[in-house]
Design a protein around this motif. Sequence first.
Motif, mmCIF file in Angstrom:
data_model
loop_
_atom_site.group_PDB
_atom_site.id
_atom_site.type_symbol
_atom_site.label_atom_id
_atom_site.label_comp_id
_atom_site.label_asym_id
_atom_site.label_seq_id
_atom_site.Cartn_x
_atom_site.Cartn_y
_atom_site.Cartn_z
ATOM 1 N N ALA A 59 -2.731 -16.210 9.063
ATOM 2 C CA ALA A 59 -1.806 -15.286 9.595
ATOM 3 C C ALA A 59 -1.661 -13.971 8.818
ATOM 4 O O ALA A 59 -1.771 -14.109 7.485
ATOM 5 C CB ALA A 59 -0.250 -15.976 9.948
ATOM 6 N N THR A 60 -1.532 -13.130 9.411
ATOM 7 C CA THR A 60 -1.114 -11.835 8.799
ATOM 8 C C THR A 60 -0.223 -11.009 9.513
ATOM 9 O O THR A 60 -0.007 -11.241 10.692
ATOM 10 C CB THR A 60 -2.546 -11.064 8.581
ATOM 11 N N ALA A 61 0.344 -10.074 8.776
ATOM 12 C CA ALA A 61 1.542 -9.244 9.471
ATOM 13 C C ALA A 61 1.634 -7.738 8.728
ATOM 14 O O ALA A 61 1.317 -7.829 7.221
ATOM 15 C CB ALA A 61 2.748 -9.834 9.580
ATOM 16 N N THR A 62 1.907 -6.787 9.315
ATOM 17 C CA THR A 62 2.173 -5.265 8.435
ATOM 18 C C THR A 62 3.448 -4.854 8.881
ATOM 19 O O THR A 62 3.698 -4.735 10.179
ATOM 20 C CB THR A 62 0.774 -4.622 8.688
ATOM 21 N N VAL A 63 4.036 -4.065 8.053
ATOM 22 C CA VAL A 63 5.187 -3.454 8.366
ATOM 23 C C VAL A 63 5.150 -2.084 7.631
ATOM 24 O O VAL A 63 4.754 -1.982 6.429
ATOM 25 C CB VAL A 63 6.442 -4.184 8.062
ATOM 26 N N LEU A 64 5.512 -1.034 8.279
ATOM 27 C CA LEU A 64 5.635 0.354 7.668
ATOM 28 C C LEU A 64 6.771 0.685 6.900
ATOM 29 O O LEU A 64 7.728 0.262 7.368
ATOM 30 C CB LEU A 64 5.382 1.572 9.001
ATOM 31 N N GLY A 96 0.699 -1.209 0.098
ATOM 32 C CA GLY A 96 -0.170 -0.022 -0.180
ATOM 33 C C GLY A 96 0.746 1.243 0.090
ATOM 34 O O GLY A 96 2.242 1.186 -0.089
ATOM 35 N N SER A 97 0.243 2.463 0.240
ATOM 36 C CA SER A 97 0.821 3.643 -0.005
ATOM 37 C C SER A 97 1.937 3.848 1.273
ATOM 38 O O SER A 97 2.942 4.524 1.192
ATOM 39 C CB SER A 97 0.064 4.873 0.388
ATOM 40 N N ASP A 98 1.406 3.374 2.591
ATOM 41 C CA ASP A 98 2.344 3.332 3.756
ATOM 42 C C ASP A 98 3.148 2.020 4.218
ATOM 43 O O ASP A 98 3.964 2.361 5.220
ATOM 44 C CB ASP A 98 1.476 3.925 4.828
ATOM 45 N N SER A 99 2.661 1.015 3.977
ATOM 46 C CA SER A 99 2.944 -0.237 4.470
ATOM 47 C C SER A 99 2.733 -1.563 3.499
ATOM 48 O O SER A 99 2.128 -1.334 2.588
ATOM 49 C CB SER A 99 2.347 -0.408 5.669
ATOM 50 N N VAL A 100 3.648 -2.478 3.736
ATOM 51 C CA VAL A 100 3.084 -3.814 3.168
ATOM 52 C C VAL A 100 2.557 -4.916 4.031
ATOM 53 O O VAL A 100 2.905 -4.834 5.229
ATOM 54 C CB VAL A 100 4.626 -4.196 2.499
ATOM 55 N N ARG A 101 1.635 -5.432 3.719
ATOM 56 C CA ARG A 101 0.687 -6.522 4.641
ATOM 57 C C ARG A 101 1.215 -7.884 3.864
ATOM 58 O O ARG A 101 0.749 -7.807 2.714
ATOM 59 C CB ARG A 101 -0.799 -5.951 4.372
ATOM 60 N N ALA A 102 1.344 -8.733 4.613
ATOM 61 C CA ALA A 102 1.406 -10.156 4.456
ATOM 62 C C ALA A 102 -0.001 -10.939 4.695
ATOM 63 O O ALA A 102 -0.026 -10.818 5.986
ATOM 64 C CB ALA A 102 2.775 -10.716 4.606
ATOM 65 N N LEU A 103 -0.502 -11.892 3.840
ATOM 66 C CA LEU A 103 -1.391 -12.663 4.417
ATOM 67 C C LEU A 103 -1.118 -14.070 3.780
ATOM 68 O O LEU A 103 -0.799 -14.445 2.828
ATOM 69 C CB LEU A 103 -2.660 -12.217 3.630
ATOM 70 N N LEU A 104 -1.335 -14.977 4.784
ATOM 71 C CA LEU A 104 -1.139 -16.485 4.529
ATOM 72 C C LEU A 104 -2.320 -17.064 4.617
ATOM 73 O O LEU A 104 -3.250 -17.013 5.466
ATOM 74 C CB LEU A 104 -0.194 -17.207 5.648
ATOM 75 N N VAL A 105 -2.961 -17.733 3.538
ATOM 76 C CA VAL A 105 -4.315 -18.327 3.222
ATOM 77 C C VAL A 105 -4.178 -19.895 3.186
ATOM 78 O O VAL A 105 -3.215 -20.228 2.156
ATOM 79 C CB VAL A 105 -4.699 -17.727 2.112
ATOM 80 N N ASP A 106 -5.166 -20.585 3.803
ATOM 81 C CA ASP A 106 -5.086 -21.784 3.251
ATOM 82 C C ASP A 106 -5.887 -22.374 2.146
ATOM 83 O O ASP A 106 -6.968 -21.959 1.806
ATOM 84 C CB ASP A 106 -5.973 -22.683 4.770
ATOM 85 N N THR A 107 -5.252 -22.916 1.109
ATOM 86 C CA THR A 107 -5.541 -22.978 -0.304
ATOM 87 C C THR A 107 -6.917 -23.755 -0.299
ATOM 88 O O THR A 107 -7.742 -23.826 -0.894
ATOM 89 C CB THR A 107 -4.860 -23.369 -1.301
ATOM 90 N N ALA A 108 -6.801 -24.833 0.767
ATOM 91 C CA ALA A 108 -8.086 -25.838 0.895
ATOM 92 C C ALA A 108 -9.304 -25.201 1.544
ATOM 93 O O ALA A 108 -10.518 -25.789 0.943
ATOM 94 C CB ALA A 108 -7.647 -26.949 1.581
ATOM 95 N N THR A 109 -9.231 -24.291 2.407
ATOM 96 C CA THR A 109 -10.358 -23.814 2.961
ATOM 97 C C THR A 109 -10.565 -22.422 2.854
ATOM 98 O O THR A 109 -11.704 -21.883 3.282
ATOM 99 C CB THR A 109 -10.100 -24.002 4.622
#
Length: 555
Positions: free
Chosen positions: A29-34, A11-24
């Motif tokens: 889990a998620t995390a954000t860093v400026l 995004g404009s201010d930060s990066v966001r990471a998202l881990l998704v279970d492909t089967a469900t």
Amino acid sequence: MVSYALGLDYGSDSVRALLVDTATGSEVATATVLYPRWAKGLYCNPSADQFRQHPLDYLESLETVLADLWQAAPAGAVQHVVGIAFDTTGSTPIAIDSEGQALALKPEFASNPNAMFVLWKDHTAVKEAQQITAAAQAASENYLKYEGGIYSSEWFWAKALHVLRADPAVRDAAYSWVEHCDWMPAVLTGTTHPSKLRIGRCAAGHKMMWHESWGGFPPNSFFKALDPVLDGLRDTLPAQTYTSDQSVGALTAEWAAKLGLPAGIAVGFGAFDCHMGAVAARVKPGVLTKIMGTSTCDITVATYQEMADTCARGICGQVDGSVLPGMVGLEAGQSAFGDLYAWFRNLVNWPLQNIALSQTVLDDATRQALIKEIEDKTLIALSDEAAKLAPGQAGITALDWVNGRRTPDADQTVAMAIAGLKMGSQAPQVFRGLVEATAFGARAIIERFRAEGVRVDSVVAIGGISKKSDLVMQICADVWGCPIDVLESDQSCALGAAIFAATAAGVYPNVAAAQEVMASSVCKTYTPNSDTAATYNTLYQNYLALGAFVNGEAK
């Protein structure tokens, strides 16, 4: 066997990471860093509309956010990640040398803003955008007919032209330019060299004047006539583009080690945040997906039969496969939405920062914490009071063009205005007028889509504002006159990236199959209040009249 897809949302201010279970489809889990340099305001000059970001902000934040993600993820989950994909802001391009190195990563350019990524909201290239528009309209082939007919200072060619004109050192060192959403996959797959670089359909089609009918980009002669500094740049760009369901290549061993990921996993083609967010929202013909943040990006799709030979005027492009493969993706948006509210918050809090607390004996850390606490409560308090006002009660009409106008009809030279102020106009009344202005600006986009033959029957909202403000969302539903679904996911753009990552990795045969499992559900629906329709129709006409007056169009 369990498998996970990884979506990275820049995004404009930060990066966001998202881990998704492909089967469900569960968000594991998620995390954000400026971005550290951006947070300090480095390399930017807001008074000159200059907003630049250092590539190290992106690379360092990527390593940090994934380190944080693995701390939050189930033990051993990282070993089951099968694919990664990126979405970013855009148009956000950077100059690269003949070896594919981003100029700002070279010692001699490490502190030069012109060698950095030119963020989407950078409006230093207004003159260049106007010249590109004029040249396209005068050409035998209008190369902007699939991009709404007007080129924007927020887009690739205007930004490149402006920087090349402004900085001889960058001009001499630059071989080509690349979008942020294309650069990230190239870095992770070791394909940044111009001879290896492959780019996605999204950025190329919406911001770079790419179209299959003229063999990729407009001819070099078009750009050379604009300015000799562009001579040859077109020929350094790949003529072929790819949809985001495809894989750029395999994650290199070097980056696998840095990120803690298995080497060789699929890296998908990148796209803009709003386009991937729309995929997480199950976008389809007749549904407009609106990503509501500092600005907005409005995305819908249409079938080839629905679009036929239509070239929608005044939008940010119609591109085959930019959102969903096999459909035409259409983009519009507002240059300021949450940014308008933030501007007003900062305006009313100016004495707090510069007078009241500056005179106290508080230490700096305590002072800053107190300022932040008050600022964080300002919009909440304003919303609570504004909600007590009936539509039109404040008597205020405002424009939402505080950061120029993206659509309809891009024009970054326009400015906002507020009319109807009286002695009784206090902060909540003005704030209500600003909220209504953003809703009216969005309605102008919806009406333009409909006027150009593009269906909009309902809206799906994504982004922080959609989850945080009942006032804003209800006013929008009332002004737009259609229902608004709000997505459950707090990371819709990253979720869209994860859907593409799963598809690129071969977990699903196509995006539609991945959406069935992984797309977000709806958590809330706002329905328009019929009692306010007539009032808002009148107020909307006042908004249009004020815009015409500011533009010198009033009769």
